[in-house]
Design a protein around this motif. Structure first.
Motif, PDB file in Angstrom:
ATOM      1  N   LEU A  18       0.744  -1.381   0.093  1.00 64.81           N
ATOM      2  CA  LEU A  18      -0.118   0.194   0.075  1.00 64.81           C
ATOM      3  C   LEU A  18       1.009   1.288  -0.066  1.00 64.81           C
ATOM      4  O   LEU A  18       0.408   2.407  -0.470  1.00 64.81           O
ATOM      5  N   ALA A  19       2.156   1.092   0.855  1.00 66.39           N
ATOM      6  CA  ALA A  19       3.075   2.295   0.668  1.00 66.39           C
ATOM      7  C   ALA A  19       4.397   1.747   0.969  1.00 66.39           C
ATOM      8  O   ALA A  19       4.619   0.413   1.045  1.00 66.39           O
ATOM      9  N   PRO A  20       5.345   2.377   0.881  1.00 69.95           N
ATOM     10  CA  PRO A  20       6.830   1.845   0.920  1.00 69.95           C
ATOM     11  C   PRO A  20       6.988   1.280   2.267  1.00 69.95           C
ATOM     12  O   PRO A  20       7.546   0.114   2.484  1.00 69.95           O
ATOM     13  N   THR A  21       6.099   1.624   3.218  1.00 76.93           N
ATOM     14  CA  THR A  21       6.511   0.989   4.773  1.00 76.93           C
ATOM     15  C   THR A  21       5.029   0.082   5.074  1.00 76.93           C
ATOM     16  O   THR A  21       4.990  -0.320   6.075  1.00 76.93           O
ATOM     17  N   VAL A  22       4.073  -0.047   4.049  1.00 75.86           N
ATOM     18  CA  VAL A  22       2.855  -0.725   4.583  1.00 75.86           C
ATOM     19  C   VAL A  22       2.577  -1.961   3.559  1.00 75.86           C
ATOM     20  O   VAL A  22       2.539  -1.617   2.343  1.00 75.86           O
ATOM     21  N   LEU A  23       2.178  -3.070   4.340  1.00 79.14           N
ATOM     22  CA  LEU A  23       1.649  -4.232   3.283  1.00 79.14           C
ATOM     23  C   LEU A  23       0.208  -4.699   3.826  1.00 79.14           C
ATOM     24  O   LEU A  23       0.104  -4.580   4.875  1.00 79.14           O
ATOM     25  N   ALA A  24      -0.613  -4.565   2.752  1.00 76.77           N
ATOM     26  CA  ALA A  24      -2.172  -4.979   3.242  1.00 76.77           C
ATOM     27  C   ALA A  24      -2.203  -6.448   2.894  1.00 76.77           C
ATOM     28  O   ALA A  24      -1.531  -7.232   1.863  1.00 76.77           O
ATOM     29  N   SER A  25      -3.068  -7.196   3.739  1.00 82.42           N
ATOM     30  CA  SER A  25      -3.279  -8.679   3.711  1.00 82.42           C
ATOM     31  C   SER A  25      -4.466  -9.060   3.542  1.00 82.42           C
ATOM     32  O   SER A  25      -5.520  -8.315   4.433  1.00 82.42           O
ATOM     33  N   GLN A  26      -5.003 -10.256   3.201  1.00 80.81           N
ATOM     34  CA  GLN A  26      -6.391 -10.764   2.994  1.00 80.81           C
ATOM     35  C   GLN A  26      -6.571 -11.485   4.364  1.00 80.81           C
ATOM     36  O   GLN A  26      -7.954 -11.741   4.731  1.00 80.81           O
ATOM     37  N   ALA A  27      -5.553 -12.003   4.778  1.00 78.93           N
ATOM     38  CA  ALA A  27      -5.653 -12.923   5.980  1.00 78.93           C
ATOM     39  C   ALA A  27      -6.194 -12.056   7.196  1.00 78.93           C
ATOM     40  O   ALA A  27      -5.694 -10.740   7.444  1.00 78.93           O
ATOM     41  N   ASP A  28      -6.596 -12.553   8.215  1.00 76.29           N
ATOM     42  CA  ASP A  28      -7.013 -11.968   9.355  1.00 76.29           C
ATOM     43  C   ASP A  28      -5.664 -11.664  10.244  1.00 76.29           C
ATOM     44  O   ASP A  28      -4.686 -12.290   9.942  1.00 76.29           O
ATOM     45  N   PRO A  29      -5.683 -10.780  11.091  1.00 74.61           N
ATOM     46  CA  PRO A  29      -4.353 -10.536  12.010  1.00 74.61           C
ATOM     47  C   PRO A  29      -3.753 -11.823  12.771  1.00 74.61           C
ATOM     48  O   PRO A  29      -2.473 -11.834  12.553  1.00 74.61           O
TER      49      PRO A  29
END
Length: 846
Positions: A676-687
């Motif tokens: 999503l950003a240089p320092t952020v990844l999004a995931s489809q899995a729950d935390p």
């Protein structure tokens, strides 16, 4: 007990002749008779003769008392003491039986199973029906019917043929013929002469039937050896093809004995081995410490929510196996620890939609108590519990498997058997361990009728095993703290165990025996009151406390990333070390191993690297090894570098190179990551899944809240709502206390006085035992006249609950629809509404 002027004609009259102490003994021995309190002694006698009550009383008799009742059931009705003694001691006169018989007969009288004087002993009718022999229900004595009973359906001609064949003069009727035949069979000399003329083959037939069962099969054309017995009436037909050995013939062949083996003396509990008491106490204390550690380990394993609750209740077989592996014990032992924790109120189901087992708030309170007090709580719960772990894995009446923590495990006799087994152990010399078979033999003698698929024997075996696991016994012998746990129940019973001295001569019915002349079985003590039990538990804890190892405040750190605890650790140290390291081995010394996962677990719980270094330095007797310090620093450096939150989930990190590494890793494909950003990844899995996935890849991520703060995973997060420990299932009505007994006896006496007080025979009085019936006008007029004359009246009264009673009152005042009177039955002044008085009658002048 006062002796009545005339012999009692009924059980009610026999009870009426008893004093209050004797009635209290009856109600204490048979508490079902007091629920509800009988209105008078006639109702008490009726209730004492009901089938359910008599069966319950017979089940609680010891073997010799039961054999005495069985002998009375085959004796005449009524029977004399001499006849009973002959049936029990035989023609040879067994001295041990003669010495013990007064005690057994006294027990039967005390429990209202036998009444009457020694010359006319009567077994209550229901007990006789239960114990007397019949084709459908053979008697334990093995005896058959009498000549009179067996010949009831025979033709008069056939009876006369038997009388003639036996050499008796013919009679004019069947009654006298049967009486003559009975007289012959009960005459020892004539019977010996009659049997002496029989061939050996015929005598062999009689010998096969003499101890029972007394029935045999014959053909339409019997063999000569049988024909001779049938002709003499030594065998009587009861049905086509079936013959029976008459009771009188069997008793002659037995030498007068009703039982093949009479057991007047309880079996002695034998010692298998003997140890020094100090060795027993030390061994039991070691087991007690292990028990505490096992229960703690079990509940610590379930801290975050234990196994799921089955739909029908209880643990699944798989979860029980998993628990057994975690505790390193066999599955039956694991079931015992689980049930013990449940009985002590330390674990329960959480009641959530996805219901699981977990520790209760009481567990946290229990952990804060001193070790001896914690053990005492477990031992107290075990001693009183009726849930039986030994049944786990078996099947119920519907062939359903019984599971740990599930329904169907309660056995009302469990608590009583545990108390009894420990009491028998307390009767042995200190340090003596009994043989299991001698304990079982003693229990079978004390309760011969309570078989229940031999449940009592199984309960006794489980008790011996569980007492050793729990540390109540050591090496099979009862420990000092185990003896204290019993309280008053641990009174010495050695006098009952020893072989009694025999009197020089057989004892008659009127002789009073010294205590040592006849065996008195070890008493079944009354249950301790709540206050007495609390005192006993506290005393057991005080005795155990000095024997338990003192908790330590240090460990020994080693260079191989392990720590050795040379003994039990103090609570804060044990809790923190349990988070920071994994238990590698247990025993006299516990070995903990430090791993990256265990260190990360401590960091997740809110600790920092400096906190962990300070903790280890403060609690280690050896310097902190360099490999361990490096491990902590290395894990701490990576911990929290990645942050996982909810997007569905996201990963953020100040170092975009780390995120690049994650995206490039093939193992991350299932997490559905995208930048999503240089320092952020999004995931489809729950935390939670994202955390586990990244940790499996070798990273050390930390969870964060919506505000960006690190979430601390604290230990002991899951507890059930407050729960009460399961209530034991009572084995019948509770034992009445002294206050209830006194009040009940007073009420019974009062009701009996009202029902038996002589009264004038008038139409309103009605038959004895029924309430008088008069109109309202007659009742009022009689009451007013009694106020003027001061005479006492007999009234029938129905209270607000609809219960009817009879009372004797002396009216003092009648006004406003009420009568104020001195109630002779209650011995106090009371006021009664006139509309609740069914009728009134004058008392007889005498």
């Amino acid at each position: 007990m006062s002796t009545p002027a005339t012999p009692p004609r009924s059980l009610a009259e026999a009870l009426r002749a008893r004093d209050d102490a004797s009635l209290a003994l009856l109600l204490r021995a048979r508490p079902d008779l007091i629920t509800p309190v009988p209105t008078d002694l006639t109702q008490l006698a009726t209730r004492a003769g009901t089938r359910a009550s008599v069966v319950r009383a017979l089940e609680r008799l010891d073997r010799f008392a039961l054999q005495t009742a069985e002998a009375l059931a085959v004796a005449g009705d009524p029977a004399s003491y001499e006849e009973l003694l002959g049936l029990m001691a035989g023609d040879a006169g067994d001295r041990a039986v003669a010495a013990a018989l007064p005690r057994a007969l006294g027990t039967l009288r005390e429990q209202a199973l036998v009444w009457g004087e020694d010359a006319r002993l009567r077994l209550v009718r229901t007990a006789r029906e239960l114990l007397a022999p019949s084709p459908q229900h053979p008697s334990p004595t093995g005896l058959g019917p009498t000549v009179q009973e067996a010949s009831a359906g025979m033709s008069p001609g056939r009876i006369q043929e038997i009388v003639a064949a036996a050499g008796l003069p013919s009679t004019h009727d069947s009654v006298s013929a049967v009486a003559a035949l009975t007289g012959l069979f009960t005459d020892r000399k004539r019977m010996t002469k009659l049997l002496g003329g029989l061939p050996e083959e015929s005598l062999d037939v009689l010998r096969r039937l003499v101890w029972g069962p007394p029935y045999g099969q014959v053909t339409a054309d019997p063999a000569p050896r049988l024909r001779r017995l049938l002709d003499l009436g030594l065998l009587l037909p009861t049905a086509p093809g079936t013959v029976v050995l008459p009771r009188e013939v069997a008793l002659h062949l037995r030498g007068g004995l009703a039982h093949r083996a009479t057991e007047p003396v309880p079996p002695v509990v034998e010692a298998a081995a003997s140890y020094r008491p100090q060795v027993v106490d030390a061994t039991a204390a070691g087991q007690a410490y292990t028990a505490l550690a096992t229960v703690e380990e079990l509940l610590k394993d379930w801290d975050e929510g234990g196994p799921a609750v089955l739909r029908a209740g209880g643990l699944s077989v798989r979860d029980l196996k998993r628990t057994a592996v975690a505790l390193d014990v066999p599955e039956p032992v694991a079931a015992f620890w689980v049930e013990l924790a449940y009985a002590a109120g330390l674990l329960a189901s959480d009641g959530e939609a996805d219901e699981r087992y977990a520790a209760t708030p009481a567990y946290d309170e229990w952990l804060e108590q001193p070790p001896a007090e914690r053990w005492a709580r477990l031992a107290e719960a075990w001693l009183a519990a009726t849930r039986t772990a030994g049944l786990v894995g078996g099947r119920d009446a519907k062939e359903r498997t019984l599971s740990a923590l599930g329904p169907g495990l309660d056995r009302s006799a469990a608590s009583e058997v545990r108390h009894r087994v420990l009491t028998l152990l307390a009767g042995l010399p200190e340090g003596a361990a009994p043989t299991a078979e001698s304990v079982l033999a003693r229990l079978r003698w004390e309760r011969p009728q309570r078989r229940e698929d031999d449940l009592r024997s199984r309960l006794a075996r489980w008790t011996l095993d569980e007492a050793e696991l729990l540390g109540v016994t050591g090496r099979g012998a009862l420990s000092a703290h185990g003896r204290a746990l019993l309280g008053a129940a641990a009174a010495p019973v050695r006098a009952a165990e020893e072989e009694p001295e025999q009197p020089d001569e057989p004892t008659g019915p009127g002789d009073k025996l010294p205590v040592h002349h006849h065996p008195v079985p070890a008493p079944h003590p009354e249950p301790l009151s709540a206050a007495e039990q609390a005192v006993a538990v506290a005393a057991a804890g005080r005795l155990l406390a000095p024997l338990l190892p003192e908790p330590l405040d240090h460990v020994l750190l080693q260079a191989d990333l392990t720590a050795v605890a040379p003994g039990p650790l103090r609570r804060p140290l044990a809790d923190m070390l349990g988070v920071l390291a994994d238990v590698e081995s247990k025993g006299g010394a516990t070995v903990y191993r430090f791993t990256p996962g265990s260190v990360r677990r401590a960091l997740d719980a809110g600790q920092s690297a400096s906190d962990l270094h300070a903790f280890l330095t403060a609690h280690s007797r050896t310097p902190v090894p360099q490999p361990l310090a490096y491990l902590i620093d290395d894990v701490a450096r990576k911990h929290g570098h990645l942050r996982v939150g909810a997007a569905s989930a996201y990963v953020r990190c100040d170092d975009d190179a780390v995120l690049n590494e994650i995206l490039a890793d093939k193992r991350a494909a299932g997490l559905g990551l995208r930048r999503l950003a240089p320092t952020v990844l999004a995931s489809q899995a729950d935390p939670a899944a994202l955390l586990d996935g990244l940790r499996s890849m070798g990273f050390a991520p930390a969870a964060e809240s919506a505000e960006g703060d690190v979430l601390i995973a604290r230990a002991h997060a899951h507890r059930t709502p407050p729960r009460t420990a399961p209530e034991p299932v009572p084995d019948g009505p509770p034992m009445p206390d002294a206050t209830l007994l006194a009040a009940a006896i007073r009420a019974i006496r009062a009701g009996d006085l009202a029902s038996t007080t002589p009264r004038k025979q008038t139409p309103s009085a009605g038959p004895t035992g029924e309430l008088p019936r008069t109109s309202s006008a007659e009742t009022l007029a009689t009451m007013q006249a009694a106020v003027l004359t001061g005479e006492a009246l007999w009234i029938g009264y129905v209270n607000a609950e609809g219960a009817a009673s009879q009372r004797v009152i002396a009216p003092v005042r009648v006004e406003g629809g009420f009568v104020t009177a001195y109630d002779h039955t209650a011995d106090e002044v009371r006021t009664y509404p006139l509309h609740r008085i069914t009728g009134v009658a004058e008392l007889a002048d005498d």
